[in-house]
Write a protein that holds these residues in place. Structure first.
Motif, short mmCIF file in Angstrom:
data_model
loop_
_atom_site.label_atom_id
_atom_site.label_comp_id
_atom_site.label_asym_id
_atom_site.label_seq_id
_atom_site.Cartn_x
_atom_site.Cartn_y
_atom_site.Cartn_z
N PHE A 40 0.83 -1.21 0.00
CA PHE A 40 0.00 0.00 0.00
C PHE A 40 0.87 1.26 0.00
O PHE A 40 0.64 2.20 -0.78
N HIS A 41 1.87 1.28 0.85
CA HIS A 41 2.72 2.47 0.96
C HIS A 41 3.72 2.58 -0.20
O HIS A 41 4.16 3.69 -0.51
N SER A 42 4.04 1.48 -0.83
CA SER A 42 4.95 1.55 -1.97
C SER A 42 4.27 2.14 -3.20
O SER A 42 4.93 2.56 -4.15
N CYS A 43 2.94 2.18 -3.19
CA CYS A 43 2.19 2.75 -4.32
C CYS A 43 1.68 4.16 -4.00
O CYS A 43 0.63 4.59 -4.48
N LYS A 44 2.42 4.89 -3.16
CA LYS A 44 1.92 6.17 -2.64
C LYS A 44 1.69 7.24 -3.70
O LYS A 44 1.00 8.23 -3.44
N ASP A 45 2.24 7.07 -4.90
CA ASP A 45 2.03 8.06 -5.96
C ASP A 45 0.64 7.93 -6.60
O ASP A 45 0.25 8.78 -7.40
N TYR A 46 -0.08 6.89 -6.27
CA TYR A 46 -1.42 6.67 -6.83
C TYR A 46 -2.50 7.06 -5.83
O TYR A 46 -2.29 6.99 -4.62
N PRO A 47 -3.69 7.43 -6.30
CA PRO A 47 -4.82 7.65 -5.39
C PRO A 47 -5.09 6.38 -4.59
O PRO A 47 -4.84 5.27 -5.05
N ILE A 48 -5.63 6.57 -3.40
CA ILE A 48 -5.77 5.46 -2.46
C ILE A 48 -6.56 4.30 -3.04
O ILE A 48 -6.14 3.13 -2.96
N LYS A 49 -7.70 4.56 -3.66
CA LYS A 49 -8.52 3.46 -4.18
C LYS A 49 -7.89 2.82 -5.41
O LYS A 49 -8.13 1.63 -5.68
N GLN A 50 -7.09 3.58 -6.14
CA GLN A 50 -6.35 2.96 -7.26
C GLN A 50 -5.25 2.05 -6.73
O GLN A 50 -4.93 1.03 -7.33
N ARG A 51 -4.67 2.41 -5.58
CA ARG A 51 -3.68 1.53 -4.95
C ARG A 51 -4.31 0.18 -4.59
O ARG A 51 -3.70 -0.87 -4.77
N LEU A 52 -5.53 0.25 -4.08
CA LEU A 52 -6.20 -0.99 -3.68
C LEU A 52 -6.46 -1.88 -4.89
O LEU A 52 -6.35 -3.11 -4.80
N GLN A 53 -6.79 -1.28 -6.02
CA GLN A 53 -7.00 -2.06 -7.24
C GLN A 53 -5.70 -2.72 -7.68
O GLN A 53 -5.68 -3.89 -8.08
N ILE A 54 -4.59 -1.96 -7.58
CA ILE A 54 -3.28 -2.51 -7.93
C ILE A 54 -2.93 -3.68 -7.01
O ILE A 54 -2.47 -4.75 -7.46
N ILE A 55 -3.17 -3.51 -5.71
CA ILE A 55 -2.86 -4.57 -4.74
C ILE A 55 -3.74 -5.79 -4.98
O ILE A 55 -3.28 -6.94 -4.90
N ALA A 56 -5.01 -5.55 -5.31
CA ALA A 56 -5.93 -6.67 -5.59
C ALA A 56 -5.43 -7.49 -6.78
O ALA A 56 -5.43 -8.73 -6.75
N ASP A 57 -4.98 -6.79 -7.82
CA ASP A 57 -4.43 -7.50 -8.99
C ASP A 57 -3.16 -8.25 -8.63
O ASP A 57 -2.93 -9.39 -9.07
N ASN A 58 -2.30 -7.60 -7.81
CA ASN A 58 -1.05 -8.24 -7.38
C ASN A 58 -1.33 -9.53 -6.60
O ASN A 58 -0.69 -10.57 -6.82
N ILE A 59 -2.29 -9.43 -5.68
CA ILE A 59 -2.62 -10.60 -4.85
C ILE A 59 -3.17 -11.72 -5.71
O ILE A 59 -2.81 -12.90 -5.55
#
Length: 697
Positions: free
Chosen positions: A374-393
């Motif tokens: 979550f913190h490594s994606c700090k350049d993205y909006p918060i909900k976009q970070r969650l989408q990135i993490i969901a795809d990663n998982i």
């Protein structure tokens, strides 16, 4: 040998008689150019008619044989139609430019001798370039060589060409007035040649549309127009300095200079209202470019907040008397407000997301991994970070799944991640900001799911951090006019949406919102590294009008061009009825004059509407309001707010008394109203005159 002749402005009227006799070479040259233009126009007409005929013929063939043409041939014909259409449109553009050149092919000539060359080469400069039989006969005013006309007098000169700097000397400068293909006059080179032409152009009456200034561009203006390197260019220009016109000519230059990667569709101008947008709409088409798209801050907000939240339109601060509303609005116009929001959002970034272990059946991801991601994606909006993490998982679980068990889909993972958010919506986040900062009373919603205007851009700033904003990749240059009317938070949001070069212009001496608490210095802080240019010379108004306005504003830094006219007059009246009679007297005087526009300016839109209702019974008058869309000649009644950016031959400012104009902010308003006048300025007053008026009056 060509006859040398220097002609002063007092002799300009004689030029139609003397030009051909004094400059026979120029008379012959114009006849030659006119003949070649006529021939080029005939050929262009033939070309346009040919492509039009080819298009109709191909279209008819496709319609008549629709059932018989095989798909391959149909595809080929569709490609042919598109090609004919594109070439035909290009031919129409060429014809249009040739037709415009026919009226006035060129306005200047320079003779430049390059270093190490024996002879000087003559270059004629016009609105567009003109090539005939592969010979360049007229150079576009935006071309590198044409820059010397604006930047140098006769003597040493240079210009920046694609191959590098070209140095040499100017041997001759001439300026022409050509109308309807006829030579009106020729001015031979002198240090004041452009001043003479400028004086004549400024003496003209106003028009319904802003005109191009290519014949009178001044050296300091030319530097702005040809600035192609500044990422952000801020132009602080006094009233009448031509800053808007210069910005539009800069756009025309950039479209010419970068035609391979920049088009009118890539440029947007943020203008204060529809009337002003209409007034300036003719400049780029007159220069052969397509109009650029106009936006307002309300337009941007509607696009970004569609389906998210509603908002009230901006209220007129001069007609709003709610002290608590004023307090809220003032606070949100400061740079400190943006800094406070940034501080809050930094804290929230650490607390808004509380990771927990993700576990579905035998699938498991530790909360430490999720939080780190979550913190490594700090350049993205918060909900976009969650989408990135969901795809990663999802991909991680899929890769670590030797038994090929059904892996939780990204949508399922995202739902779990969203549950870890402590604040779920932008509105909740925005409300929390005011609570946490101890300023809860500064946020009020006028209706359910509706924001006050002063909250719209702060809300968008938070929305950018939580959800993300719709960013424009199509727009490659943004023009912001009337920069002083917009707040630091509005600029902060603009920078998120439009990550492109910007031309920002205005005058911090012309504030129309008493609630705005920011400065030019703070704007430069927002655009750190921006290039700031000051334009202190006013061209619009006569010496007498600008001198009057300078005293109103207590601003001695304004340079005044020496164009003289009548001194401003103040008509003192005992009653409102007497003032109305005086207004009607001024209207009668205007109708008997040579002028095209009379602007009757009042302090507020409400006052303007009341006077319009009264005068429209007896006179043909127009009212400009925030809902108006066009500017037209004649008698125009409007407020100071709506008069900004416009100009009138004659201006009458109504009710300049102590009750209406007495604060430091009123000083700015009165200055704006005075500087709308080009040739004549009058004021009326009932009761005690405003203390802001010059003592000599």
């Amino acid at each position: 040998m060509i006859q040398e002749k220097t002609i002063s402005k007092n002799e300009i009227k004689k030029q139609k008689v003397t030009s051909e006799a004094s400059f026979p070479d120029e008379a012959f040259h114009l006849v030659d150019i006119n003949g070649k233009l006529e021939d080029a126009i005939q050929k262009a007409n033939v070309s346009v008619e040919k492509y039009d005929g080819d298009y109709k013929k191909t279209k008819l063939y496709m319609v008549e044989n629709r059932g018989e043409i095989d798909p391959h041939e149909m595809f080929q014909n569709e490609l042919l139609l598109k090609q004919i259409d594109q070439i035909g449109a290009f031919s129409v553009t060429i014809l249009d430019k040739l037709m415009k050149l026919q009226d006035s092919p060129y306005f200047a000539r320079i003779d430049f001798r390059e270093e190490n060359e024996k002879q000087a080469m003559a270059t004629y400069i016009g609105k567009f370039s003109f090539t005939y039989d592969n010979e360049l006969l007229i150079s576009d005013w935006r071309s590198p060589v044409a820059s010397m006309f604006y930047d140098f007098d006769v003597g040493p000169a240079s210009y920046d060409a694609p191959i590098g700097k070209v140095s040499g000397s100017l041997k001759r400068k001439r300026q022409f007035k050509i109308k309807n293909g006829e030579l009106n006059y020729v001015l031979e080179s002198s240090t004041n040649i452009q001043d003479d032409i400028l004086q004549q152009e400024l003496s003209h009456t106003s028009d319904e549309k802003m005109k191009s200034i290519i014949t009178t561009i001044q050296k300091e203006q030319n530097l702005i127009i040809r600035n192609e390197n500044a990422q952000t260019l801020i132009i602080q220009g006094v009233a009448g300095s031509g800053k808007t016109s210069v910005a539009l000519h800069r756009i025309a230059f950039l479209l010419y200079r970068f035609k391979d990667r920049l088009s009118a569709q890539n440029i947007v101008i943020l203008s204060p209202n529809k009337v002003f947008g209409d007034y300036i709409s003719n400049v780029l088409p007159e220069l052969g470019e397509e109009p650029i798209y106009e936006l307002s801050f309300s337009d941007i907000a509607r696009v970004q907040l569609e389906g998210v939240i509603d908002f009230e339109e901006e209220k007129n601060p001069l007609e709003t008397y709610d002290k608590q509303w004023v307090k809220r609005a003032c606070y949100k116009t400061t740079l400190e407000f943006v800094q406070t929001m940034d501080s809050y959002l930094e804290q929230v970034n650490e607390t808004i997301f509380e990771a927990t272990d993700f576990s579905v059946k035998e699938f498991f991801v530790a909360k430490e991994w999720i939080e780190k991601r979550f913190h490594s994606c700090k350049d993205y909006p918060i909900k976009q970070r969650l989408q990135i993490i969901a795809d990663n998982i999802y991909h991680r679980l899929e890769a670590d799944n030797p038994m090929d068990e059904p892996v939780p889909k990204p949508k399922t993972v995202l739902k779990s991640l969203n549950s870890m958010l402590q604040i779920k919506s932008t509105l909740a986040l925005y409300k929390d900001f005011y609570i946490r900062m101890g300023i809860k009373d500064l946020f009020v919603m006028p209706a359910k799911n509706t924001l006050e205007w002063s909250d719209v851009y702060p809300f968008l700033y938070f929305h950018a951090r939580l959800q993300g904003l719709k960013q424009s990749k199509l727009i490659r240059h943004l023009v912001v006019d009337e920069m002083q009317d917009y707040t630091p938070i509005q600029y902060a949001v603009l920078n998120i949406i439009f990550a492109c070069p910007k031309t920002i212009l205005g005058d911090y001496g012309q504030l129309i919102n008493p609630n705005h608490q920011h400065t030019l210095k703070q704007l430069c802080q927002i655009y750190h590294g921006a290039e700031l240019i000051l334009l202190n010379k006013s061209y619009r108004s006569t010496y007498e009008i600008i001198n009057f306005a300078k005293q109103v504003q207590n601003n001695s830094s304004i340079d005044v061009i020496e164009r003289h006219g009548e001194k401003p007059s103040i008509f003192y009246c005992q009653t409102k009825q007497e003032e109305t009679k005086q207004i009607k007297k001024q209207i009668k005087s205007f109708k008997q004059s040579k002028y095209a526009t009379l602007g009757i300016i009042l302090k507020t839109n409400d006052n303007a509407k009341m006077l319009y209702d009264e005068l429209s019974k007896d006179y043909e008058v127009s009212l400009i309001t925030p809902d108006s869309t066009a500017f037209q000649n004649g008698i125009i009644i409007t407020s100071i707010q709506m008069s900004k950016g416009l100009e009138f031959d004659e201006v009458l400012i109504v009710s300049v008394n102590q009750n209406e104009y007495h604060t430091s902010f009123d000083r700015s308003l009165l200055y704006i109203a005075c500087t709308r006048a080009m040739h004549l300025l009058n004021l009326t007053c009932v009761g005690e005159p405003s203390s802001l008026l010059p003592d000599s009056m």
